[in-house]
Each structure stands twice: as structure tokens, then as C-alpha cells.
Design a protein around this motif. Sequence first.
Motif, PDB file in Angstrom:
ATOM      1  N   SER A 143       0.847  -1.204   0.120  1.00  0.00           N
ATOM      2  CA  SER A 143       0.064   0.040  -0.198  1.00  0.00           C
ATOM      3  C   SER A 143       0.900   1.316   0.057  1.00  0.00           C
ATOM      4  CB  SER A 143      -0.841   0.157   1.308  1.00  0.00           C
ATOM      5  OG  SER A 143      -0.266   0.430   2.450  1.00  0.00           O
ATOM      6  N   GLN A 146       2.621   1.677   3.034  1.00  0.00           N
ATOM      7  CA  GLN A 146       3.643   0.778   3.503  1.00  0.00           C
ATOM      8  C   GLN A 146       4.881   1.166   2.720  1.00  0.00           C
ATOM      9  OE1 GLN A 146       1.408  -2.612   2.190  1.00  0.00           O
ATOM     10  NE2 GLN A 146       0.469  -3.006   4.496  1.00  0.00           N
ATOM     11  N   GLU A 167       8.419  14.730   3.873  1.00  0.00           N
ATOM     12  CA  GLU A 167       6.913  14.416   3.981  1.00  0.00           C
ATOM     13  C   GLU A 167       6.734  12.781   4.520  1.00  0.00           C
ATOM     14  OE1 GLU A 167       5.309  18.032   1.812  1.00  0.00           O
ATOM     15  OE2 GLU A 167       4.051  16.655   2.720  1.00  0.00           O
ATOM     16  N   ASP A 173      -1.994   6.865   8.670  1.00  0.00           N
ATOM     17  CA  ASP A 173      -3.042   7.176   9.532  1.00  0.00           C
ATOM     18  C   ASP A 173      -2.518   7.599  10.771  1.00  0.00           C
ATOM     19  OD1 ASP A 173      -2.948   4.557  11.414  1.00  0.00           O
ATOM     20  OD2 ASP A 173      -2.428   4.024   9.318  1.00  0.00           O
TER      21      ASP A 173
ATOM     22  N   VAL B  18      -2.980 -12.747   0.400  1.00  0.00           N
ATOM     23  CA  VAL B  18      -3.414 -11.625   1.136  1.00  0.00           C
ATOM     24  C   VAL B  18      -4.762 -11.320   1.077  1.00  0.00           C
ATOM     25  CG1 VAL B  18      -2.853  -9.022   1.509  1.00  0.00           C
ATOM     26  CG2 VAL B  18      -0.877 -10.612   0.930  1.00  0.00           C
ATOM     27  N   GLY B  38      -8.927   4.353   7.857  1.00  0.00           N
ATOM     28  CA  GLY B  38      -8.625   3.006   8.168  1.00  0.00           C
ATOM     29  C   GLY B  38      -6.870   3.058   8.281  1.00  0.00           C
ATOM     30  N   PRO B  39      -6.332   2.109   8.964  1.00  0.00           N
ATOM     31  CA  PRO B  39      -5.024   2.162   9.108  1.00  0.00           C
ATOM     32  C   PRO B  39      -4.292   2.026   7.733  1.00  0.00           C
ATOM     33  CG  PRO B  39      -6.026   0.659  10.567  1.00  0.00           C
ATOM     34  CD  PRO B  39      -6.847   1.130  10.038  1.00  0.00           C
ATOM     35  N   SER B  40      -3.118   2.247   7.751  1.00  0.00           N
ATOM     36  CA  SER B  40      -2.054   2.059   6.457  1.00  0.00           C
ATOM     37  C   SER B  40      -2.326   0.275   6.370  1.00  0.00           C
ATOM     38  CB  SER B  40      -0.967   2.511   6.681  1.00  0.00           C
ATOM     39  OG  SER B  40       0.020   1.971   5.747  1.00  0.00           O
ATOM     40  N   GLY B  41      -2.811   0.084   4.940  1.00  0.00           N
ATOM     41  CA  GLY B  41      -2.801  -1.253   4.643  1.00  0.00           C
ATOM     42  C   GLY B  41      -4.057  -1.961   4.838  1.00  0.00           C
ATOM     43  N   GLN B  90      -3.237   7.589  -5.712  1.00  0.00           N
ATOM     44  CA  GLN B  90      -2.503   8.025  -4.479  1.00  0.00           C
ATOM     45  C   GLN B  90      -1.067   8.605  -4.816  1.00  0.00           C
ATOM     46  OE1 GLN B  90      -2.723   4.712  -1.355  1.00  0.00           O
ATOM     47  NE2 GLN B  90      -1.508   5.945   0.161  1.00  0.00           N
ATOM     48  N   GLU B 167      -6.541   9.770  -1.166  1.00  0.00           N
ATOM     49  CA  GLU B 167      -5.808  10.622  -0.423  1.00  0.00           C
ATOM     50  C   GLU B 167      -5.336  11.911  -0.975  1.00  0.00           C
ATOM     51  OE1 GLU B 167      -3.797   6.934   2.022  1.00  0.00           O
ATOM     52  OE2 GLU B 167      -3.149   9.028   2.560  1.00  0.00           O
ATOM     53  N   ALA B 170      -2.811  14.524   0.997  1.00  0.00           N
ATOM     54  CA  ALA B 170      -1.898  14.078   1.559  1.00  0.00           C
ATOM     55  C   ALA B 170      -0.520  15.120   1.384  1.00  0.00           C
ATOM     56  CB  ALA B 170      -1.349  12.605   1.120  1.00  0.00           C
ATOM     57  N   ASN B 171      -0.258  15.493   0.466  1.00  0.00           N
ATOM     58  CA  ASN B 171       1.032  16.246   0.423  1.00  0.00           C
ATOM     59  C   ASN B 171       0.703  17.791   0.380  1.00  0.00           C
ATOM     60  OD1 ASN B 171       3.614  14.590   0.093  1.00  0.00           O
ATOM     61  ND2 ASN B 171       1.729  13.589  -1.195  1.00  0.00           N
ATOM     62  N   HIS B 200      -6.492   9.881   5.225  1.00  0.00           N
ATOM     63  CA  HIS B 200      -6.253   9.787   6.707  1.00  0.00           C
ATOM     64  C   HIS B 200      -6.304  11.195   7.218  1.00  0.00           C
ATOM     65  CE1 HIS B 200      -4.270   6.184   6.203  1.00  0.00           C
ATOM     66  NE2 HIS B 200      -3.241   6.460   5.269  1.00  0.00           N
TER      67      HIS B 200
END
Lengths: 225, 225
Positions: A143, A146, A167, A173, B18, B38-41, B90, B167, B170-171, B200
Motif C-alpha cells: 500500500s 507501506q 513528508e 494514518d 493476502v 482506516g490504518p495504512s494497509g 494515491q 488521499e 496527503a501532500n 487519513h
Amino acid sequence: VIKTMEVCRYFGEGETLVKAVEQVSITIEPGEFTAIIGPSGSGKSTLLHLVGGLDNPTSGVVELSGTNIANMSGAQISDFRRDHIGFVFQAYNLIPVLSAEENIEYIMLLQGIAGPARRQRVQEMLELVGLNDLGSRRPNQLSGGQQQRVAVARAMASHPDIILADEPTANLDSKTGIALLDVMKDLNETHNMTFVFSTHDEKIMSRASRLIHMEDGAVVHDERR
Amino acid sequence: VIKTMEVCRYFGEGETLVKAVEQVSITIEPGEFTAIIGPSGSGKSTLLHLVGGLDNPTSGVVELSGTNIANMSGAQISDFRRDHIGFVFQAYNLIPVLSAEENIEYIMLLQGIAGPARRQRVQEMLELVGLNDLGSRRPNQLSGGQQQRVAVARAMASHPDIILADEPTANLDSKTGIALLDVMKDLNETHNMTFVFSTHDEKIMSRASRLIHMEDGAVVHDERR
Ligand SMILES: Nc1ncnc2c1ncn2[C@@H]1O[C@H](COP(=O)(O)OP(=O)(O)OP(=O)(O)O)[C@@H](O)[C@H]1O
Ligand SMILES: Nc1ncnc2c1ncn2[C@@H]1O[C@H](COP(=O)(O)OP(=O)(O)OP(=O)(O)O)[C@@H](O)[C@H]1O
Ligand SMILES: [Mg+2]
Ligand SMILES: [Mg+2]
């Protein structure tokens, strides 16, 4: 110690002249935990690349440990970076054909670190950034967040004196980002590893001992706390 | 309307299986302003790609406007996406050899929109995302956050019914991110443009009318406010 003296970085010329960094003079001391903040396009990444010797200033001087990089050969700058600086790129720049482990290990290979020591350090790093068991994946099997953490692990793996991180929490998250920052704060306090972040993340700003504000290429505020 | 029914997306098999997305059943209604968090991944990007028809589920059904995408040809899915969906990746996925303007214009070219109308829309978009005057730059001549905004402008330019944004802030610094969100909220309220974010960013979560929480590939909470 990395020092910039009235450093400028311009792109283009005439009508299309862009003053990405304008007259910046700062000194990064060992053990700092510093955040460079400012609006999108204000020059943070450009300044970080100049500080890391990845780019040459249009004018002004960048000194790595007292030596003007203009007086260093490409190979000498490259060696200095390999031995002293870890860089986390805003776009990660992972090698697509290598696994996460191989990406992290790569720099230590260049440094001539022995196999067993390298592999142990890689496993430690994967664990520190919360990626245990994902080491054999290639970047496109991970991801966004990741991949970002592999880039961070790669920069930290050789325990460089200074880490320049562009960054590093942008795609994480809150919980994962905080865990990562705690790891960095710990390395900073126990190993005196210097950290300079370019960031928009409040969580990094609140942990920083120094805040450098940029706007339109210039440093408008430089506060230590 | 986009609907998923017990959709799963698995990678690998056996030891390396996975479960990126596990049994997700959601319906995206017109006019929503929804954040997947939700969390990364945890599977956010994977789910967004499935919803946008950019990826095929391992099992379960994805319906675009009532039609099961398994019954649509590659060309039909591609046409549907071109005409109805804007996607912000992303990693942006900008075309390196095209300028920002050309990147934004590209989709409208494919849709057969006339030259003058296209060019006007491109200028409007650049202005909306705060990148006026930067249109002729190529991606590698732009900062990370500027590239991100070109990716957003590109998704919005053809005024699609639904925008899937992975996202998108994000930046970006806080101020630029808020400005962008206000633009999106406005398009949502005036054009009934549907927005589904993977994010996030607290600022997006607070503006969302629906929050879908993911953990380990599953939707653990789906709240409308
Ligand atoms: N090609 C692949 N092969 C194996 N595993 C994969 C592959 N692509 C993604 N994954 C895994 O699927 C899971 C979900 O990935 P996804 O990109 O959807 O997460 P995410 O929620 O968007 O994360 P982030 O917040 O970090 O962007 C992750 O654990 C990831 O490692
Ligand atoms: N090759 C180039 N040619 C022209 N202008 C450039 C080039 N590279 C960067 N710039 C410009 O220099 C300025 C500073 O860019 P930089 O990447 O340092 O910003 P930043 O503060 O890191 O932004 P962000 O927060 O969006 O990452 C920007 O206005 C950018 O458009
Ligand atoms: Mg930057
Ligand atoms: Mg993602």
C-alpha cells in the motif's frame, strides 16, 4: 554539521524564472529534531535536496562538515551522502524490481557492511516501521503507506548521522504516523541522530525542537523551542 | 450509483494469500460526500479501485449503474469510467511528458469535447486548485503538492458524476488542503457530484456526510451523519 550560506536555487530564466529557494542561511547542528514547514510550493523539498547535496545551488554555499560542496567531486559528495546522510524522498523512489528487504539493504551493500549484519539490520528496521513479514514484497505489492515506510526504513538502516525526510508521514494514518515518530524521536535521543523534516504534519511540528518556516522560497521564521 | 456485493480481493495464494478486501457490501448513492478511513494497509486503495472498475474482484459483484461489471467488456468499462468517474490516484499517475494543462485536458480530449470548451475548462480547474500560471509546467517541474493538485484537477475537469479520490490532500499544507476541500464540497452541493475519499486527513473526515471504517480488509463501521 550542514550549513547553507545565502543559498539560492532558481529554475528557468527570464520570463520563466522561478525562485524556488531565496537567500537561505541555516546551520543544522548534530542532534537536532527540526521541521521545515510552509505552504505547498514554498521550497521545502528544494531546500532539503540542497542541504543533502542532491542538488547544486544557483548561488551561495552549502558546506558539508566544513567543506564547500562546490570544492567536492561528484564522487566525494556521493560518498559523503552514503556515509552520513539518509534521505526519504517525497515520492519514495523505491527500486521497483527489488523487494522491500533489498531496497532497505541496498545502501548497506554500498557501504560494504557484512551480510549477516546487514540482514539483521534489515529485519530490525522492518520491525521498527511495523512492516514485519512484508519484507519480500515488491513496492507494487504494498500500500502507499507501506511503501512510504520502506523508504523511511531504507534511510535509517545504515544509522546515518543525519536523516533528511521529505513528508515521511504524508500517507500514514494517525496511529501509524505516531508510532513512526516515536521511533525517530528515540533514535534522535539515544543515537543523537539528526532529523530534518519537510512536513505538513502537526504531529511532527509538535515534536520538533526547531521550526523553520518557509514562504515563497525564503525562511520567514526560525524558532527553537 | 455504484454497488458492491460481498466483494473480495485477494492477492497471492496459499502461504502468501493476502486478503486485501474481505466481504465488502456498500452502495454509493449520488450526491454522497463519503470518507473511507482506516490504518495504512487496511484496504482503502484496493476498495476504491474495485469501486471504480479499475480492478476486478476475486469474488462478489461490482455493479456500475445496475450493470454487473463482470458482464461488461473491457471497452464498456473503460467508456463508463471515461464518462462517469474521475479518479485521483494515491501516486497521482501524471503523464511525465505532458504539461499540467495537457494532463488535465487529456480526458476531455478522449470524450470529444471541443477545443475552446476544453481549454476554458482547463483554466477554470487550474484556478480552482490554486495553480494558475503553472499550467505549462511538466510534472517534474512542480512540487509534490502541486502535482497532487494537477491530479485532482484532472479528475474534476470533465465534471464526472462521481470522483474517487485516494488521499488527495496527503501532500498539502492545511490552508491549501482546506481550500481544495471547499472547492469539492461546493461541486458536491451545486452539481450533486459524488465524492468518495480514501483518506487519513481529519479535515476530510470532519466534512464527510458518511464515514466508512476499514480494518484488515473489512468494513467494521459505516456511519452516516
Ligand atoms: N499486489 C499485491 N500483492 C500482495 N499484497 C498486496 C498487493 N497490493 C496490495 N496488497 C496488500 O493489500 C493490503 C491493502 O492495500 P491497500 O493499498 O488497499 O491499503 P490502504 O488502506 O490503501 O493503505 P495506505 O493507507 O497505506 O495507502 C495491504 O496490506 C497491501 O500490502
Ligand atoms: N524544475 C523546476 N522548474 C521550475 N520550477 C520548479 C522546478 N522544480 C520545482 N519548481 C518550483 O519551485 C517551487 C518550490 O518547489 P518545492 O518542491 O521545493 O516545494 P515544496 O515546499 O516542497 O512543496 P510541497 O509542499 O507541495 O511538496 C515550486 O513553486 C515549484 O513549482
Ligand atoms: Mg515538497
Ligand atoms: Mg492507499
